[in-house]
Design a protein around this motif. Structure first.
Motif, PDB file in Angstrom:
ATOM      1  N   GLY A  61       0.839  -1.283  -0.059  1.00 52.60           N
ATOM      2  CA  GLY A  61      -0.029  -0.104  -0.129  1.00 52.60           C
ATOM      3  C   GLY A  61       0.849   1.454  -0.094  1.00 52.60           C
ATOM      4  O   GLY A  61       0.535   2.295  -0.681  1.00 52.60           O
ATOM      5  N   MET A  62       1.978   1.211   0.849  1.00 49.94           N
ATOM      6  CA  MET A  62       2.772   2.404   0.770  1.00 49.94           C
ATOM      7  C   MET A  62       3.708   2.704  -0.448  1.00 49.94           C
ATOM      8  O   MET A  62       3.807   3.756  -0.940  1.00 49.94           O
ATOM      9  CB  MET A  62       3.686   2.291   2.072  1.00 49.94           C
ATOM     10  N   VAL A  98      -5.764  15.216   8.543  1.00 49.56           N
ATOM     11  CA  VAL A  98      -6.765  15.122   9.896  1.00 49.56           C
ATOM     12  C   VAL A  98      -8.068  13.956   9.409  1.00 49.56           C
ATOM     13  O   VAL A  98      -8.292  13.273  10.270  1.00 49.56           O
ATOM     14  CB  VAL A  98      -7.347  16.375  10.086  1.00 49.56           C
ATOM     15  N   VAL A  99      -8.612  14.203   8.317  1.00 53.43           N
ATOM     16  CA  VAL A  99      -9.774  13.181   7.922  1.00 53.43           C
ATOM     17  C   VAL A  99      -9.441  11.733   7.846  1.00 53.43           C
ATOM     18  O   VAL A  99     -10.122  11.027   8.362  1.00 53.43           O
ATOM     19  CB  VAL A  99     -10.431  13.773   6.704  1.00 53.43           C
ATOM     20  N   CYS A 122      -2.582   5.038   4.089  1.00 54.55           N
ATOM     21  CA  CYS A 122      -2.111   5.446   2.795  1.00 54.55           C
ATOM     22  C   CYS A 122      -2.375   7.006   2.630  1.00 54.55           C
ATOM     23  O   CYS A 122      -1.695   7.696   1.794  1.00 54.55           O
ATOM     24  CB  CYS A 122      -2.277   4.702   1.554  1.00 54.55           C
ATOM     25  N   VAL A 123      -3.639   7.390   2.547  1.00 46.36           N
ATOM     26  CA  VAL A 123      -4.369   8.482   2.264  1.00 46.36           C
ATOM     27  C   VAL A 123      -3.627   9.565   3.232  1.00 46.36           C
ATOM     28  O   VAL A 123      -3.468  10.981   2.915  1.00 46.36           O
ATOM     29  CB  VAL A 123      -5.911   8.638   2.645  1.00 46.36           C
ATOM     30  N   ALA A 124      -3.627   9.334   4.597  1.00 49.19           N
ATOM     31  CA  ALA A 124      -2.903  10.129   5.551  1.00 49.19           C
ATOM     32  C   ALA A 124      -1.309  10.701   5.113  1.00 49.19           C
ATOM     33  O   ALA A 124      -0.876  11.630   5.353  1.00 49.19           O
ATOM     34  CB  ALA A 124      -2.983   9.750   7.082  1.00 49.19           C
ATOM     35  N   GLU A 129       2.661  14.072   2.837  1.00 55.05           N
ATOM     36  CA  GLU A 129       3.895  14.121   1.743  1.00 55.05           C
ATOM     37  C   GLU A 129       3.472  15.445   1.330  1.00 55.05           C
ATOM     38  O   GLU A 129       4.474  16.309   0.629  1.00 55.05           O
ATOM     39  CB  GLU A 129       4.014  12.965   0.935  1.00 55.05           C
ATOM     40  N   LEU A 130       2.250  15.773   0.492  1.00 55.09           N
ATOM     41  CA  LEU A 130       1.874  16.926  -0.371  1.00 55.09           C
ATOM     42  C   LEU A 130       2.127  18.107   0.529  1.00 55.09           C
ATOM     43  O   LEU A 130       2.395  19.042   0.167  1.00 55.09           O
ATOM     44  CB  LEU A 130       0.534  16.561  -0.971  1.00 55.09           C
TER      45      LEU A 130
END
Length: 447
Positions: A61-62, A98-99, A122-124, A129-130
């Motif tokens: 996933g990462m 946060v979400v 992965c979304v966090a 990173e962004l």
């Protein structure tokens, strides 16, 4: 060789510097608690099935996340520079952190929830990173060439200190509570799921000051640019770097490799502690607190050395030390060895990251910092599949060789994943050795 900055230049902790460092403090909850020492340990535990299989899934996933980041990070950095929206995009991506962190509350201790948990993590990671693209790009705004090393080290140290406090609150509030309360119940993983909500709130509170204390960067141009045009400009800029500043371009490539190894140390550190050395959740957190103390001291010392001997020397010393400590962890047979060599890794990771950031910041201007740090993130993430994939590969090879027997919860094979990280760090060190110090200013873009 580039002359080191004057030793008498002192770091002044101004309001913008403090607010900027607080963002590191705020994001530390996600870095230390969610993606390193607590929630990843939860996801890769036997609660979700075989430990080695869970670790391989997390690594996969990462790696996929890294591809997504590589595709969009540099263009986002360039567009935020051009439109004067650096703080806006920092806010948007902090919101993603946060979400996604809060959503981890819904990940129950069952194999059916494994990929849901990996997706949220992965979304966090994507958001973090962004956000870092624009956060790093603020460094030239709040420091001078003479103090960049110490301001960068101050930010890293603040991040580690924030991680210490967050981990302590998690340990004594949710894992080994001082006061018995309903949220500390381990039934259905409630305490660990509530930790995710805690991290989300923590991030909101401490990341807010930077949006009020650091001014927005002026827009580089008024007209809007399409995404396709942004990519064209991106590749044109890479071409200009090749013609006018190959030293910076080569640094971006070499640092991409070793920074992937540094990131893997954080990502899989807690997993290794729990799966390989059998440490409990509370023991992992205690180690994490000690590690963050050492890392904060290392970042401060590294920043001080950065301004005196130069970031290149700091990076080289840290990479050699990391290889020694990493192999020490691999050959350790008990938790005592993990503590000794693991804390050694903590001491060296911070200075290597901080010096890399300051080395690049010294080569940017306030007008192009977002784009350059976008490239910094992209080159790092363009090959971010390396360390997770090699970690998974070495683990899988160990499983295939019978290191973990059928029917076991797993964990023995995960030790060999350490070798995958060491391969990446060694490759990064070799490439960095061939990256020369810039001795002259880059030629103008039209050259």
């Amino acid at each position: 060789m580039t002359s080191p900055a004057p030793a008498r230049a002192r770091l002044k902790v101004t309001r913008p510097v403090l607010a900027w460092a607080l963002w590191d403090w705020g994001s530390a909850a996600v870095n230390a608690v969610m993606t390193t020492f607590v929630f990843t340990v939860y996801l890769t535990s036997s609660l979700f099935g075989n430990k080695d299989a869970n670790t391989a899934a997390l690594a996969t996933g990462m790696a996929i996340t890294g591809v997504v980041i590589a595709l969009i990070a540099p263009v986002l950095g360039r567009r935020s520079d051009a439109g004067g929206r650096r703080k806006l995009w920092l806010a948007v991506h902090t919101g993603v952190i946060v979400v996604a962190s809060a959503a981890c509350f819904f990940v129950r201790p069952d194999h059916a929830y494994l990929w849901m948990g990996i997706l949220f993590l992965c979304v966090a990671t994507l958001g973090n990173e962004l956000a870092s693209v624009n956060y790093f790009a603020m460094l030239p705004q709040i420091s001078t060439k003479e103090t960049m090393g110490r301001v960068s080290g101050f930010g890293w140290a603040f991040g580690y200190l924030g991680g210490i406090v967050a981990l302590a609150l998690v340990l004594f509030g949710f894992i080994e509570p001082i006061v018995d309360w309903p949220g500390a119940s381990s039934e259905d993983g409630l305490n660990l799921r509530l930790v995710a909500l805690f991290c989300a709130v923590w991030t909101v509170i401490f990341c807010l000051p930077v949006f009020f204390a650091v001014p927005e960067v002026p827009a580089a141009r008024a007209e809007k640019t399409s995404w396709l045009a942004s990519y064209r400009e991106l590749f044109a800029h890479i071409g200009r770097l090749w013609r006018t500043d190959r030293t910076t371009l080569f640094f971006l490539i070499s640092s991409a490799v070793y920074r992937d190894g540094l990131a893997a140390i954080f990502t899989f550190g807690g997993v290794i502690a729990g799966a390989v050395f059998g440490m409990s959740a509370s023991q992992v957190i205690i180690f994490a607190i000690a590690g963050n103390v050492i890392a904060a001291l290392g970042a401060l010392l590294g920043g001080w050395l950065d301004d005196r001997v130069g970031p290149r020397t700091v990076i080289l010393a840290c990479l050699v030390g990391l290889l020694i400590m990493g192999f020490g962890v691999f050959f350790s047979q008990g938790s005592a060895g993990f503590w000794i060599f693991g804390l050694g890794l903590c001491l060296l990771v911070g200075p290597a990251q901080s010096a890399s950031r300051s080395l690049l910041a010294r080569r940017t201007t306030p007008e192009n910092a977002g784009e350059i740090f976008g490239l910094y993130t992209t080159t790092g993430r363009a090959i971010s599949f390396l360390a997770p994939s090699l970690f998974a590969l070495f683990t899988s090879m160990a499983v295939a060789a019978g290191v973990s027997s059928a029917g076991e919860d797993g964990g023995k094979a995960t030790r060999y994943g350490i070798l995958g990280i060491m391969v990446v760090l060694a490759a990064g060190l070799v490439l960095f050795l061939f990256t020369r110090e810039r001795t002259t200013a880059p030629a103008p873009e039209g050259a």
